[in-house]
Design an enzyme around this catalytic site. Sequence first.
Site, PDB file in Angstrom:
ATOM      1  CB  CYS A 342       2.939   5.502   3.030  1.00  0.00           C
ATOM      2  SG  CYS A 342       3.203   4.263   5.380  1.00  0.00           S
ATOM      3  CG  HIS A 451       3.320   1.257   0.037  1.00  0.00           C
ATOM      4  ND1 HIS A 451       3.505   2.877  -0.514  1.00  0.00           N
ATOM      5  CD2 HIS A 451       2.842   1.409   1.359  1.00  0.00           C
ATOM      6  CE1 HIS A 451       4.519   3.569   0.587  1.00  0.00           C
ATOM      7  NE2 HIS A 451       4.499   2.731   2.196  1.00  0.00           N
TER       8      HIS A 451
END
Length: 512
Positions: A342, A451
């Site tokens: 991310c 994630h």
Amino acid sequence: MPARALMVLGTASHVGKSLLTAGLCRIFRQNGWRVAPFKAQNMALNSAATPDGGEIGRAQALQAEACELAPTTDMNPILIKPSSDQTAQYVVQGKVWRNLTARDYFSFRVRELFPRVLESYTRLAEQFDLIVLEGAGSPAEINLRDYDIVNMRMAHAANAACLLVGDIDRGGVFASLVGTLVLLDEADRARIRGTVINKFRGDRKLLEPGLAMLEAHTQRPCVGVVPYLPNLKLDEEDSVALEDRQTPARIWKSLPNTPERPLRIGVIALPWMSNFTDFDALAAEPSVALAFLERPEDVAAADVIILPGTKQTLHDLRYLRERGFVPPLLAHARTRPLVGICGGMQILGQRIEDPTGAEGGGWDEGLGCLPIVTVLRSRKWTTPATGRWRPPTLFGQPAPNLRAEGYEIHLGETVYAPGAEGLFDVVRATGEQVVDGAVSPDGRIIGTYLHGLFDDDNFRHHFIAAVRRMCHLSPAESLRSYRSERRQRLDDLAAALRTALDVTRIERWLAA
């Protein structure tokens, strides 16, 4: 008939409310209740995406799992994600609402937001027999009582029987339990049905005189002494849990220098690191020694470096430069794997731009390891997703039909340089299909918005095998089944609480 309600309050933050709530949810589910968790307001950078595209605290997602439910935004209608010492992003019923200072938020939350909290609670209460609510911090923050929407105001609204939990491991548990009750007003105090002492180590007989005095002072039963439960390996709510994180000094120095040794994975401890639970499954593997790195000189000892997600990407990029991390990171990337998750992937790109001020505004050059440019936007992507691996190899090893399940929670659009390769073909829970992530031309540096991909047993096992071979280490002797073990850990937590708590008495409160 509205749902019954039990609320777990604490004398302070990090006394164990979240895991006790999860364990009680598991017990009640096993006992045949249709049960769901609820926390009116949560402050955490550790969050989870719900199937309907919302965002809630990670702890409530775990509690939903304990109830054998998919998480929903109604389980945590307000999520506060700090972005500085004074400001935060406020997520309301799963979507970004505003960025505010704490002072400004106080003027909004009772008048404008508590009705929305009640909307969420009412929807849950109409679907379930029992709601197990979790408080936040302490209900006795007397300076904030008029603004409270997560502790006693919510307890009264739900007509909840309340447990007050204290942490004996940090000391002063009797004073904190008694003092909390003394500071509550009479109506609030009447909601507290009993106390719980958490994280006890030692001989229970030595505690008995204190328990008798506690009950005499509080005029309430102590319904349990919960032992210290190490190695539960269940999601922690926020970064307070990182106080006990593993460091290279603790675990790497003792490793033998043999091909069989554990893989040294270093996660850079960024100041605004988010979703640190991304690495729990890796850390649980016996063939891995995972540490959080706070010093640039520790980078050289790692086999793999991971740049984690961050709530403040530009800030943490500048932190890496100021602390001297960039030269060792670039040196590492020339011979060994470097992974960005991310915000960590965005940092590894060529440039980060924030034209709308989503994270304060401005721009900066990235580390230049991946052929991407990130433009931060006000829109936030929050969705579970499944990715199919695009490159033919993973760190030089064949990767046929490799997939990973995870979730996206990010600001930012990725713009690919000419000729750049994506990492995953992603299908979001909405059905939308997109290209995710990037890989360097030599295949050693990868980045993704996903994630939780290391929670996927198949992907994690492939990752470990590929990196160990690249680092000339022997294959792992054993690999964990994280998902099935996670279910067992919830059952183990429930079993421990059944032994420690007077569950029969607590259920009688609910029947009254």
